[in-house]
Design a protein around this motif. Structure first.
Motif, PDB file in Angstrom:
ATOM      1  N   GLU A 237       0.826  -1.210   0.000  1.00 31.92           N
ATOM      2  CA  GLU A 237       0.000   0.000   0.000  1.00 31.92           C
ATOM      3  C   GLU A 237       0.856   1.253   0.000  1.00 31.92           C
ATOM      4  OE1 GLU A 237      -3.336   0.301  -0.401  1.00 31.92           O
ATOM      5  OE2 GLU A 237      -3.158  -1.848  -0.829  1.00 31.92           O
ATOM      6  N   ALA A 238       1.968   1.209   0.722  1.00 32.43           N
ATOM      7  CA  ALA A 238       2.877   2.362   0.751  1.00 32.43           C
ATOM      8  C   ALA A 238       3.479   2.620  -0.631  1.00 32.43           C
ATOM      9  CB  ALA A 238       3.984   2.127   1.775  1.00 32.43           C
ATOM     10  N   ILE A 239       3.835   1.549  -1.332  1.00 36.54           N
ATOM     11  CA  ILE A 239       4.400   1.696  -2.675  1.00 36.54           C
ATOM     12  C   ILE A 239       3.348   2.258  -3.633  1.00 36.54           C
ATOM     13  CG2 ILE A 239       5.392   0.439  -4.632  1.00 36.54           C
ATOM     14  CD1 ILE A 239       6.555  -1.548  -2.590  1.00 36.54           C
ATOM     15  N   LYS A 240       2.112   1.795  -3.493  1.00 40.88           N
ATOM     16  CA  LYS A 240       1.035   2.303  -4.354  1.00 40.88           C
ATOM     17  C   LYS A 240       0.892   3.817  -4.222  1.00 40.88           C
ATOM     18  CE  LYS A 240      -1.938  -1.814  -4.400  1.00 40.88           C
ATOM     19  NZ  LYS A 240      -3.268  -2.350  -3.974  1.00 40.88           N
ATOM     20  N   ARG A 241       1.086   4.326  -2.993  1.00 37.95           N
ATOM     21  CA  ARG A 241       0.935   5.766  -2.782  1.00 37.95           C
ATOM     22  C   ARG A 241       2.049   6.564  -3.463  1.00 37.95           C
ATOM     23  NH1 ARG A 241      -0.571   3.913   2.375  1.00 37.95           N
ATOM     24  NH2 ARG A 241       1.487   4.385   3.236  1.00 37.95           N
ATOM     25  N   GLU A 242       3.145   5.909  -3.763  1.00 33.65           N
ATOM     26  CA  GLU A 242       4.254   6.567  -4.459  1.00 33.65           C
ATOM     27  C   GLU A 242       4.112   6.458  -5.977  1.00 33.65           C
ATOM     28  OE1 GLU A 242       6.986   8.275  -3.140  1.00 33.65           O
ATOM     29  OE2 GLU A 242       5.804   8.189  -1.284  1.00 33.65           O
TER      30      GLU A 242
END
Length: 381
Positions: A237-242
């Motif tokens: 999820e953190a990568i998706k936000r980037e």
């Protein structure tokens, strides 16, 4: 002295006993009704990374060619598994000043990985065993996934034993190392042991997009092989936000999205809660793996077949110990191997974001990193 194990099933469905509520003298005593219940959280019995490891190209090839010749016992009496050889051609012979070249030659290297035994035991006194074969769960019992109306306590206990063994084995396959012991881990040559090898590249993921850009250089040199990325759901999820469009309206170079799924140069991301996550630091890891070189060998299925279950029985002259009793043991053994650590990589210290750390996850620790089949929900008093 026999070790007599007590557990939730014993406490909830005591043989031949109807639980009663405590009441004052003279009041009417009624049996308790436990039928209105639910599992507080989803059963944690999905092991996607373990299933992937069992079905990689390397695992399938090893299984197809498996023979006793692949097993070896070293001078210390430890069993090991031989994994496939790597073959390459040697550097060219220097023929400077001569008329002709000479052919390349072949070289090869192989290795072994240690096999560790895993086991689970359940012990009970003889009379308890007899009663559990007779006592069946009724409509007022704590019937749910673990206890089913009409089945015996013994049948429910057997299911609990097997699912517990599967849970512990799966976690050891991913998180096991030869020198780690915790309430859920025994010494085992698991995936983490492979990834901790100094030959496996480690890249800081403090800046997510640049970290993957650096990793791409390595992937290109290796012909953009069959790489896949595994991470904890919160890390993904953190990568998706980037991975969002920039000022030009385009995603960062090499990234693509399809619904909720993201891809880096066509390579997918897959979630497993066993992939490293540091809740205190608020960081996670991404593991780049290749199914061509990474494999898992297990003696039997996660829930062992009958061939790998043993029972003991012993008499004694001590009424307090039940006069007789025994234990049931569930066994498995196995190892994880990698024939080319250059095809693996770990991106460390990926920030999962302030929105996913701190009080927002209070009470959900058991769901973030499960250590039991149905994690309890913690509520402050």
């Amino acid at each position: 002295m026999l070790n007599v194990q007590t557990n939730v099933l014993d406490q909830i469905a005591a043989d031949g006993i109807q639980f009663q509520q405590l009441a004052a003298v003279g009041s009417v005593v009624e049996p308790s009704d436990f039928s209105n219940n639910r599992l507080v959280n989803k059963l944690q019995t999905e092991f996607p990374l373990v299933n992937w490891l069992l079905n990689t190209q390397a695992s399938k090839e090893q299984k197809a060619r498996f023979s006793r010749d692949l097993l070896d016992k070293d001078e210390n009496g430890k069993w090991k598994l031989k994994y496939p050889y790597n073959v390459w051609t040697t550097p060219p012979t220097d023929t400077t000043g001569e008329c002709c070249w000479v052919p390349f030659e072949l070289d090869a290297s192989g290795g072994t990985v240690p096999i560790y035994l895993l086991c689970l035991k359940y012990c009970e006194q003889l009379l308890d065993g007899f009663m559990k074969d007779l006592r069946k769960f009724g409509s007022n019992d704590l019937t749910n996934y673990f206890q089913r109306e009409g089945e015996t306590v013994a049948q429910a206990q057997e299911r609990m034993n097997r699912i517990s063994m599967a849970f512990f084995t799966a976690h050891n396959v991913i998180l096991g190392t030869e020198d780690t012991q915790t309430p859920t881990l025994k010494p085992f040559h698991g995936l983490v042991q492979v990834l901790e090898d100094k030959s496996v590249l480690k890249i800081s993921g403090a800046q997510i997009i640049p970290a993957f850009d650096s990793l791409w250089c390595r992937m290109v040199v290796q012909d953009n092989d069959d790489f896949v990325f595994w991470a904890h759901p919160l890390t993904i999820e953190a990568i998706k936000r980037e991975v969002v469009p920039g000022k030009d309206g385009k995603l960062p170079e090499g990234w693509s999205r399809s619904g909720e799924n993201i891809f880096f140069h066509g390579h997918g991301f897959y979630a497993d809660k066993d992939v490293s996550l540091d809740e205190t630091a608020g960081t996670g890891e991404v593991w780049m793996l290749s199914g061509k070189v990474l494999g898992l060998w297990l003696l039997t299925s996660l829930a062992p077949g009958l061939k790998y279950i043993r029972e003991t029985f012993a008499h004694n002259d001590k009424p307090a110990d039940g006069c007789a009793g025994g234990c049931k043991y569930y066994y498995n053994a196995g190892t994880v191997w990698c024939s080319d650590p250059n095809k693996l990589a770990v991106i460390t210290d990926v920030p999962i974001g302030a929105n996913c750390i701190g009080s927002v996850l209070d009470g959900l620790d058991g769901l973030v990193i499960p250590t039991t089949l149905v994690p309890p929900t913690e509520v402050e008093a």
